[in-house]
Design a protein around this motif. Structure first.
Motif, short mmCIF file in Angstrom:
data_model
loop_
_atom_site.label_atom_id
_atom_site.label_comp_id
_atom_site.label_asym_id
_atom_site.label_seq_id
_atom_site.Cartn_x
_atom_site.Cartn_y
_atom_site.Cartn_z
N HIS A 149 45.88 36.34 46.37
CA HIS A 149 46.15 37.21 45.04
C HIS A 149 47.78 36.52 44.87
O HIS A 149 47.72 36.76 44.07
N ARG A 152 47.21 33.44 43.24
CA ARG A 152 47.04 33.46 41.44
C ARG A 152 47.91 34.59 40.67
O ARG A 152 47.05 33.69 39.35
N TYR A 153 48.09 35.28 41.13
CA TYR A 153 49.60 36.34 40.22
C TYR A 153 49.88 34.95 39.59
O TYR A 153 50.65 35.46 38.59
N ILE A 180 44.78 39.83 32.38
CA ILE A 180 43.76 41.05 32.85
C ILE A 180 44.10 40.06 34.30
O ILE A 180 43.73 40.81 35.22
N GLN A 181 43.96 38.61 34.34
CA GLN A 181 44.41 38.11 36.10
C GLN A 181 45.20 38.53 36.72
O GLN A 181 45.33 39.26 38.01
N ALA A 183 47.08 41.73 35.78
CA ALA A 183 46.82 43.21 36.26
C ALA A 183 46.01 42.79 38.00
O ALA A 183 46.04 43.74 38.65
N GLU A 184 44.91 41.64 37.86
CA GLU A 184 43.83 42.26 39.05
C GLU A 184 44.50 41.84 39.77
O GLU A 184 44.48 42.67 41.03
N HIS A 185 44.79 40.83 40.35
CA HIS A 185 45.51 40.26 41.36
C HIS A 185 47.46 40.66 41.45
O HIS A 185 47.61 41.62 42.56
N SER A 187 48.58 44.31 41.06
CA SER A 187 47.14 45.58 41.69
C SER A 187 47.68 45.58 43.24
O SER A 187 47.14 45.86 44.04
N ALA A 188 46.34 43.99 43.40
CA ALA A 188 45.87 44.16 44.84
C ALA A 188 47.42 43.94 45.52
O ALA A 188 47.09 44.41 47.17
N ILE A 228 48.16 46.00 32.19
CA ILE A 228 47.80 45.39 30.83
C ILE A 228 48.31 45.99 29.81
O ILE A 228 48.76 44.80 28.59
#
Length: 353
Positions: A149, A152-153, A180-181, A183-185, A187-188, A228
Motif C-alpha cells: 500500500h 502504490r500510494y 481514487i488510488q 484514497a484507497e491505499h 486509507s489502508a 477523495i
C-alpha cells in the motif's frame, strides 16, 4: 523459531568475502569502532524490505574498490534468501528466495526484523518523517501488505504531483483516477498505522513495573475523512505548493513518557534512550504474539548506553526471545549473557571471540 543460521557477504561495505555461522539466541559482535560490526547488522536488515537500518543508497553498500555490486545471502530456519545489486544496475535491488526471483516487498511475509541503532536516539526530537518511517517499520512487521500500500500510494502521489505541475493543465479524469488510488491505499496505510499504534499502546500499558520507562502512543497529523473530496478541493493549493499537502504522508507518531505525562522530546537523553528501547522490546513482544514466531532483533551499541543494572535487565528480557544480534566495542559489555554465538570483528574480518 526463525533465525539466521548462515550469513554470507560478498563485496558488501568493508567485506570482500565473509561468512558467519550462527545459532538461535544471542549473536554477539565485538570490536573497535569502524571495524565493520554495524555493517553486519545492516546486511541482516536487508533481509527485510527497504534500504536497511541505515537507509543508505544501494550503491553505497558496494565495497569500495570492488566490482560495483554486492551480495548478501542468508540461510534461515526454513528458507534461503539472497539479495544484492549488479555493477550494471547499482540502484536496482534484486531478491531471490530459494533461488527464485521475488519482489523486495515479499520479504516482509517471510521474516520480521526489528532494529535499534544509535542514530535513532534522535527519533523523538527529529523530524516527523523520521518517526513516520520508524512507525511504518513497526507496522510492516505486523502487517506485511503495508509495504504494498505504501509503494502504490507514493507512486500515485508522485504522478498526481507531476500532473498538477503541468503548465498546460492536468487531465481531470486522470487526476481523478490517481486520487481514487491515493484514497484507497492511503486509507489502508492510515488504518494499519492506527491498528499498530493502538495494539502497541495496549502492550506497553500491560508492562507496568518494567525495568524501562514506558511510552504512551498516539497517531497525529491526519485523520482520514473523505480523502477523495479533500484531494479534489486541494488541487489548486497543491499545484502552488508543488506537493500534496494532505494525506497519511503528513501523519506523525506522538510519544509521551507514560509516568511523567510529558512528551518524549522533553525527556532527558537517558530517558529517551530507555523509552525507545522499551518501545522496541514491547513491539518485539507484539510481533511474537501476532506472528507466532519471534522477530530477529538487531541492537547496535545498545549495551554501552545502559548502567549495569538495566543492562542485566535487558539481557534477561531478551533471553529465550528469538535471535538477537548485538554489537559492542568491548566483549566485556556482554558479561551476564550465557550461551551465545560470539565473534570478534577487526578490519573487515570476522573471527571467534
Amino acid at each position: 523459531m526463525t533465525a539466521v543460521a548462515r550469513l554470507a557477504l560478498t563485496d558488501f561495505r568493508n567485506y570482500g568475502d565473509a561468512v558467519l555461522e550462527t545459532a538461535e539466541g544471542f549473536v554477539l559482535l565485538s570490536g573497535d569502532n569502524g571495524a565493520g560490526k554495524t555493517n553486519i547488522l545492516e546486511a541482516v536488515s536487508l533481509l527485510a524490505p527497504g534500504r536497511g537500518l541505515r537507509g543508505a543508497a544501494l550503491s553505497e553498500m558496494a565495497r569500495q574498490g570492488g566490482p560495483g555490486g554486492f551480495a548478501v545471502a542468508a540461510r534461515t530456519t526454513n528458507i534461503d534468501i539472497g539479495t544484492g545489486t549488479l555493477a550494471t544496475a547499482p540502484e536496482r535491488r534484486q531478491v531471490r528466495i530459494n533461488g527464485a526471483p521475488v519482489s523486495v516487498n515479499s520479504l516482509s511475509e517471510r521474516l520480521a526484523i526489528l532494529w535499534l541503532t544509535p542514530a535513532m536516539d534522535r527519533l523523538f526530537t527529529g523530524s516527523a518523517g523520521d518517526r513516520r518511517r520508524f512507525l511504518d517499520r513497526l507496522v510492516l512487521a505486523l502487517e506485511p501488505m503495508h509495504a504494498h500500500h505504501a509503494s502504490r500510494y507514493e507512486a500515485a502521489m508522485r504522478a498526481r504531483n507531476k500532473l498538477l505541475s503541468d503548465e498546460l493543465g492536468a487531465d481531470p479524469e486522470w487526476l481523478g483516477a490517481l486520487e481514487i488510488q491515493m484514497a484507497e491505499h492511503g486509507s489502508a496505510i492510515s488504518d494499519a498505522r492506527s491498528r499498530t499504534v493502538e495494539a502497541l499502546d495496549a502492550t506497553l500499558s500491560g508492562n507496568a513495573g518494567d525495568d524501562f520507562p514506558l511510552a504512551s502512543l498516539a497517531l497525529e497529523g491526519w485523520d482520514g475523512g473523505d480523502f477523495i473530496a479533500t484531494l479534489r478541493s486541494s488541487r489548486g493549493r497543491d499545484a502552488a505548493a508543488g506537493r500534496t499537502t494532505v494525506g497519511p504522508h503528513r501523519q506523525d507518531l506522538a510519544v509521551i513518557h507514560r509516568a511523567k505525562h510529558v512528551p518524549a522530546a522533553r525527556s532527558s537523553t537517558g530517558e529517551q534512550k530507555a523509552l525507545l528501547l522499551g518501545l522496541v522490546l514491547a513491539h518485539a513482544d507484539l510481533v511474537a504474539e501476532r506472528r507466532e514466531t519471534p522477530a530477529i532483533l538487531l541492537l547496535d551499541e545498545v549495551a554501552a548506553h545502559l548502567d549495569p543494572g538495566r543492562r542485566a535487565a535487558l539481557f534477561g528480557r531478551l533471553e529465550g526471545r528469538g535471535q538477537v544480534w548485538m554489537t559492542a566495542t568491548e566483549a566485556a559489555l556482554f558479561d551476564g549473557i550465557g550461551e551465545a554465538s560470539r565473534f570478534h570483528v577487526q578490519d573487515g574480518s570476522i573471527g571467534p571471540t
